[in-house]
Every structure is written in C-alpha cells, then in structure tokens.
Design an enzyme around this catalytic site. Structure first.
Site, PDB file in Angstrom:
ATOM      1  N   LEU A  11     -17.363  -3.617   1.740  1.00 27.56           N
ATOM      2  CA  LEU A  11     -18.182  -2.419   1.171  1.00 27.56           C
ATOM      3  C   LEU A  11     -18.304  -2.540  -0.162  1.00 27.56           C
ATOM      4  O   LEU A  11     -18.741  -1.524  -1.007  1.00 27.56           O
ATOM      5  CB  LEU A  11     -17.893  -1.085   1.788  1.00 27.56           C
ATOM      6  CG  LEU A  11     -18.010  -0.773   3.488  1.00 27.56           C
ATOM      7  CD1 LEU A  11     -17.803   0.400   3.766  1.00 27.56           C
ATOM      8  CD2 LEU A  11     -19.795  -1.287   3.848  1.00 27.56           C
ATOM      9  N   GLY A  12     -17.516  -3.540  -0.629  1.00 27.68           N
ATOM     10  CA  GLY A  12     -17.367  -3.611  -2.044  1.00 27.68           C
ATOM     11  C   GLY A  12     -16.941  -2.706  -2.967  1.00 27.68           C
ATOM     12  O   GLY A  12     -17.198  -2.154  -3.790  1.00 27.68           O
ATOM     13  N   HIS A  58       0.737 -11.797   1.668  1.00 27.18           N
ATOM     14  CA  HIS A  58      -0.247 -10.946   0.859  1.00 27.18           C
ATOM     15  C   HIS A  58      -1.074 -11.899  -0.436  1.00 27.18           C
ATOM     16  O   HIS A  58      -2.123 -11.751  -0.639  1.00 27.18           O
ATOM     17  CB  HIS A  58       0.181  -9.528   0.403  1.00 27.18           C
ATOM     18  CG  HIS A  58      -0.529  -8.577   0.150  1.00 27.18           C
ATOM     19  ND1 HIS A  58      -0.544  -7.297   0.263  1.00 27.18           N
ATOM     20  CD2 HIS A  58      -2.038  -8.611  -0.274  1.00 27.18           C
ATOM     21  CE1 HIS A  58      -1.326  -6.502  -0.031  1.00 27.18           C
ATOM     22  NE2 HIS A  58      -2.472  -7.437  -0.092  1.00 27.18           N
ATOM     23  N   SER A  96     -12.588  -5.456   1.840  1.00 26.93           N
ATOM     24  CA  SER A  96     -13.497  -4.942   0.954  1.00 26.93           C
ATOM     25  C   SER A  96     -15.251  -5.187   1.285  1.00 26.93           C
ATOM     26  O   SER A  96     -15.828  -5.832   0.276  1.00 26.93           O
ATOM     27  CB  SER A  96     -13.174  -4.976  -0.478  1.00 26.93           C
ATOM     28  OG  SER A  96     -12.018  -4.559  -0.768  1.00 26.93           O
ATOM     29  N   TYR A 147       0.645  -1.303  -0.095  1.00 18.96           N
ATOM     30  CA  TYR A 147       0.086   0.125   0.164  1.00 18.96           C
ATOM     31  C   TYR A 147       0.836   1.274  -0.087  1.00 18.96           C
ATOM     32  O   TYR A 147       1.335   1.851   1.104  1.00 18.96           O
ATOM     33  CB  TYR A 147      -1.010  -0.196   1.338  1.00 18.96           C
ATOM     34  CG  TYR A 147      -1.896  -1.161   1.428  1.00 18.96           C
ATOM     35  CD1 TYR A 147      -1.849  -2.075   0.266  1.00 18.96           C
ATOM     36  CD2 TYR A 147      -2.421  -1.680   2.484  1.00 18.96           C
ATOM     37  CE1 TYR A 147      -2.868  -3.182   0.462  1.00 18.96           C
ATOM     38  CE2 TYR A 147      -3.440  -2.690   2.594  1.00 18.96           C
ATOM     39  CZ  TYR A 147      -3.480  -3.372   1.327  1.00 18.96           C
ATOM     40  OH  TYR A 147      -4.399  -4.426   1.751  1.00 18.96           O
ATOM     41  N   GLY A 187     -16.778   0.391  -2.015  1.00 19.71           N
ATOM     42  CA  GLY A 187     -17.444   1.541  -2.063  1.00 19.71           C
ATOM     43  C   GLY A 187     -18.893   1.393  -2.569  1.00 19.71           C
ATOM     44  O   GLY A 187     -19.923   2.150  -2.510  1.00 19.71           O
TER      45      GLY A 187
HETATM   46  P1  ATR Z   1     -11.577  -1.558   0.540  1.00 20.88           P
HETATM   47  O1  ATR Z   1     -11.291  -2.714   1.511  1.00 20.88           O
HETATM   48  O2  ATR Z   1     -10.812  -1.709  -0.648  1.00 20.88           O
HETATM   49  O3  ATR Z   1     -10.864  -0.313   1.550  1.00 20.88           O
HETATM   50  P2  ATR Z   1     -14.402  -1.164   1.172  1.00 20.88           P
HETATM   51  O4  ATR Z   1     -13.976  -1.243   2.626  1.00 20.88           O
HETATM   52  O5  ATR Z   1     -15.373  -2.226   0.635  1.00 20.88           O
HETATM   53  O6  ATR Z   1     -12.841  -1.348   0.381  1.00 20.88           O
HETATM   54  O7  ATR Z   1     -14.953   0.131   0.587  1.00 20.88           O
HETATM   55  C1  ATR Z   1     -14.154   1.473   0.936  1.00 20.88           C
HETATM   56  C2  ATR Z   1     -14.917   2.678   0.017  1.00 20.88           C
HETATM   57  O8  ATR Z   1     -15.775   2.817   0.874  1.00 20.88           O
HETATM   58  C3  ATR Z   1     -13.842   3.772   0.243  1.00 20.88           C
HETATM   59  O9  ATR Z   1     -14.146   4.508  -0.928  1.00 20.88           O
HETATM   60  C4  ATR Z   1     -14.641   4.600   1.230  1.00 20.88           C
HETATM   61  O10 ATR Z   1     -14.732   6.053   0.899  1.00 20.88           O
HETATM   62  P3  ATR Z   1     -14.463   7.393   2.108  1.00 20.88           P
HETATM   63  O11 ATR Z   1     -12.893   7.314   2.091  1.00 20.88           O
HETATM   64  O12 ATR Z   1     -15.134   8.458   1.274  1.00 20.88           O
HETATM   65  O13 ATR Z   1     -15.078   6.899   3.361  1.00 20.88           O
HETATM   66  C5  ATR Z   1     -15.997   4.114   0.928  1.00 20.88           C
HETATM   67  N1  ATR Z   1     -16.924   4.206   2.442  1.00 20.88           N
HETATM   68  C6  ATR Z   1     -16.645   3.626   3.875  1.00 20.88           C
HETATM   69  N2  ATR Z   1     -17.480   3.778   4.552  1.00 20.88           N
HETATM   70  C7  ATR Z   1     -18.490   4.588   4.058  1.00 20.88           C
HETATM   71  C8  ATR Z   1     -19.717   5.128   4.610  1.00 20.88           C
HETATM   72  N3  ATR Z   1     -20.058   4.814   5.677  1.00 20.88           N
HETATM   73  N4  ATR Z   1     -20.543   5.746   3.678  1.00 20.88           N
HETATM   74  C9  ATR Z   1     -20.102   5.967   2.356  1.00 20.88           C
HETATM   75  N5  ATR Z   1     -18.789   5.553   1.901  1.00 20.88           N
HETATM   76  C10 ATR Z   1     -18.069   4.685   2.581  1.00 20.88           C
END
Ligand code: ATR
Length: 329
Positions: free
Chosen positions: A207-208, A126, A205, A57, A210
């Site tokens: 939250l997919g 990883h 991920s 990262y 985002g």
């Molecule tokens: P990763 O594991 O790759 O970080 P994730 O957790 O599925 O992926 O999603 C991360 C994304 O969700 C980010 O783009 C984050 O954006 P912000 O930095 O703007 O928050 C977004 N995200 C996380 N929590 C959120 C929430 N409560 N509402 C809207 N977007 C959110």
C-alpha cells in the site's frame, strides 16, 4: 480467499497476510498490547495465517506481541521473522547489519523466546551483510533448518545475483521486497527469477506505506515522529504533492469498481504473478477486513494497464540515502 504455497515447502498461506511492523514502530505510537493481541486473533479468525515480523521491529517488541497472540494456537499461524540489522537498544537506532553465524544464533534464540515457540516457519536475512559473502550467512541458516529451528529460509531485498549464489547453498523459499503500484523495481530481474525457480515473492508495503490507500492528501499527511514524515523521501517536500496526485488514478478506478483504493492496490500486486503474496500492514480491524476483500477483485487488462505507468512517475526514493545502500544488494 486465495491460497498460495510458500516456495516449495508444501505450506500454503492466505495470499493476503499481515505485516505486523506498524503495530509496534514506524507509523506513530505503538498499539496497546491487549488491542494488538485482539487484532492478531481477529485476523486469524478471518483466515489470515501469514504473520510477518522481525527482530528489528521494536527490537523484540513486535515479536513479543506475536508470541502473546499465538503461543496457544501455534499450528494455525505461519510465522515469519528476520535477523541481520543490529543496533542500539537504548537509542533505538540501527548501526549496521551482521549476517554472521554468531549474530544469527543470538537472534534466533531471542526470537524463539519472544515468540514463545520452538520454531519459526520462515526465517529471513533482513538485509544482506555488506561485509560477508551471502554463502556464509545462508550456510549458517541452513544449519537452523537441519536443527528444526526454522522451517525455511528467506532473503529480503536481495538482487538476482545474490539470490542465485544463495540458492547454490540451500533452497530459498521466499524473497521479500517492497512491491506495489508505486514500486516495481523487483520486476526487472528478481521477480522473473523467483518465478522460474519456485521462490515466493512476499510483497511488503503493497500500500506504499499508506500512500495508496487514499488516507492521505495534500492537507492530511503523516505528522510528528511518524517514520514517513521523518525519513521517507516520497512523503517529503515537493515529491509528496506530486506522488499524492498520482493516487487520483487509483481513486478514480476504485470509485468505478465500487472498491477502495487499498483493494485496488492489493489486487494489482496479486495479479502480477501467482507466486506473489502480499503483507499489508494495519492497526485497524476494519482496514484488515477491507483489505481481505481484495482477493475477490479481478482487474481487467485495461484497468491494470491504467495503473502500470504510475511507478515511473513517482518522485523520491523509497528509503533515505543510507537505507538505499542496503536494498537490492
Ligand atoms: P507497511 O508494509 O510498511 O506496513 P503498507 O502495508 O504499504 O506498509 O501500508 C501500511 C499503512 O497503510 C498503515 O499506515 C495503515 O494504517 P492503519 O494502521 O491506520 O490501517 C494503512 N492502511 C492499511 N490498510 C488500510 C486501509 N484499508 N485503509 C486505509 N489505510 C490503510
């Protein structure tokens, strides 16, 4: 707050941790360093204690943030980092995976220096090195446990066969996989095996990337150098519109429950099995605070069932062709 043990290490963490990648890379501009450290401190103050980073990262930039944030409160944070992918620092491109002991030793020393600590709590491979038997890499990682440089061993995106072979060499505390309402491949074999053998599943991920948060729509989509716009098939072409339409069901349920789509998405993952923890990523305190409230949200069996079928309808792979060759390996 829900607390869950990582593997059989005796270490419990908040079931909702923080995936730190997006603070440095992938989703647009990196965060300002001071702001990032403030956010990490605020997370800790709100009970988040599981922080997930990796050498990859930002090739050290993300670990540096964690070092800055936690060096003077090290015992409060459970820090997980990863090695394996190697690349060209100048062009910021990944050229392969090196699971050798030599690369591991180079990587752990660099991680410890950047994290400003003498140990990491959980050290992951990883991605599996396609050219090396897993036994060799895990054997080398076991030496780091004996030396006190790492507390426990994790593997990321391995299949059940690789995991079994690794477990024959040394206990594996955690397996990290992408896991969300939209991505359920882990349920085929790896999740049941982890459940039976006391391995934690760290869902990244959740939250997919985002997509499940409701922040995107047909009109508002990732732009420019955002990783999702450039290489993530689910965010591209016709797949994007089809996938965004599936989020409607999550938004409908969120409205009915007086919750946010993100809370629904996290509660769904946390309800799958008690050995699962989530590490949603965010750069915003308000989103972090909202996500933490998912711990209080219990979905009914009918609500869960209304979301269970969505993954089968998702279009596009979760990584591009090259990325897909390195997962479930
Ligand atoms: P990763 O594991 O790759 O970080 P994730 O957790 O599925 O992926 O999603 C991360 C994304 O969700 C980010 O783009 C984050 O954006 P912000 O930095 O703007 O928050 C977004 N995200 C996380 N929590 C959120 C929430 N409560 N509402 C809207 N977007 C959110």
């Amino acid at each position: 707050m829900i607390r869950r043990e990582i593997g059989r290490t005796g270490r419990q963490v908040n079931a909702i941790g923080l995936g730190c990648m997006g603070m440095s890379v992938a989703y647009g501009e990196p965060m300002d360093k001071t702001e990032a450290v403030k956010l990490l401190h605020a997370a800790l103050e709100r009970g988040v204690d599981h922080f997930d980073t990796a050498e990859l990262y930002g090739f050290g930039a993300n670990e540096e943030l964690l070092g800055e944030a936690f060096h003077d409160r090290r015992d409060q944070a459970f820090i997980a980092t990863k090695f394996g992918p190697v690349g060209n620092l100048a062009t910021r491109t990944v050229t392969g995976v090196d699971g050798s002991e030599a690369n591991m030793r180079r990587a752990i020393e660099q991680s410890l220096r950047l994290l400003k600590t003498d140990h990491v709590d959980l050290y992951y491979l990883h991605r599996k090195d396609p050219a090396l038997p897993i036994e060799e890499t895990v054997g080398a990682m076991a030496k780091l446990v004996a030396e006190g440089k790492i507390g426990a061993i994790g593997l990321s995106e391995v299949n059940a066969e690789t995991l079994r072979r690794a477990q024959a060499v040394h206990p594996i505390a955690a397996v990290q996989w992408e896991y969300s309402i939209f991505t359920r491949d882990i349920e085929r074999e790896v999740l049941p095996h982890c459940w039976e053998t006391g391995v934690s599943v760290v869902a990244y991920s959740p939250l997919g990337r985002g997509m499940l948060t409701g922040a995107f729509s047909r009109e508002v989509r990732p732009q420019g150098q955002d990783y999702r716009a450039v290489v993530s098939p689910r965010f591209q072409g016709d797949a994007y519109g089809a996938n965004i339409a599936l989020v409607d069901e999550i938004e409908r349920l969120a409205k009915a429950r007086g919750a946010t789509p993100s809370q629904i998405a996290l509660a769904w993952v946390l309800a799958t099995k008690p050995n699962v923890v989530v590490i949603p990523g965010t750069t915003k305190l308000a989103n972090l605070e909202g996500n933490l409230k998912a711990a209080e949200l219990q979905l009914t069996p009918a609500e869960t069932a209304s979301l269970d079928g969505l993954a089968d309808k998702v279009q596009g792979t979760r990584y591009d062709e090259r990325g897909m060759t390195l997962v479930d390996a």
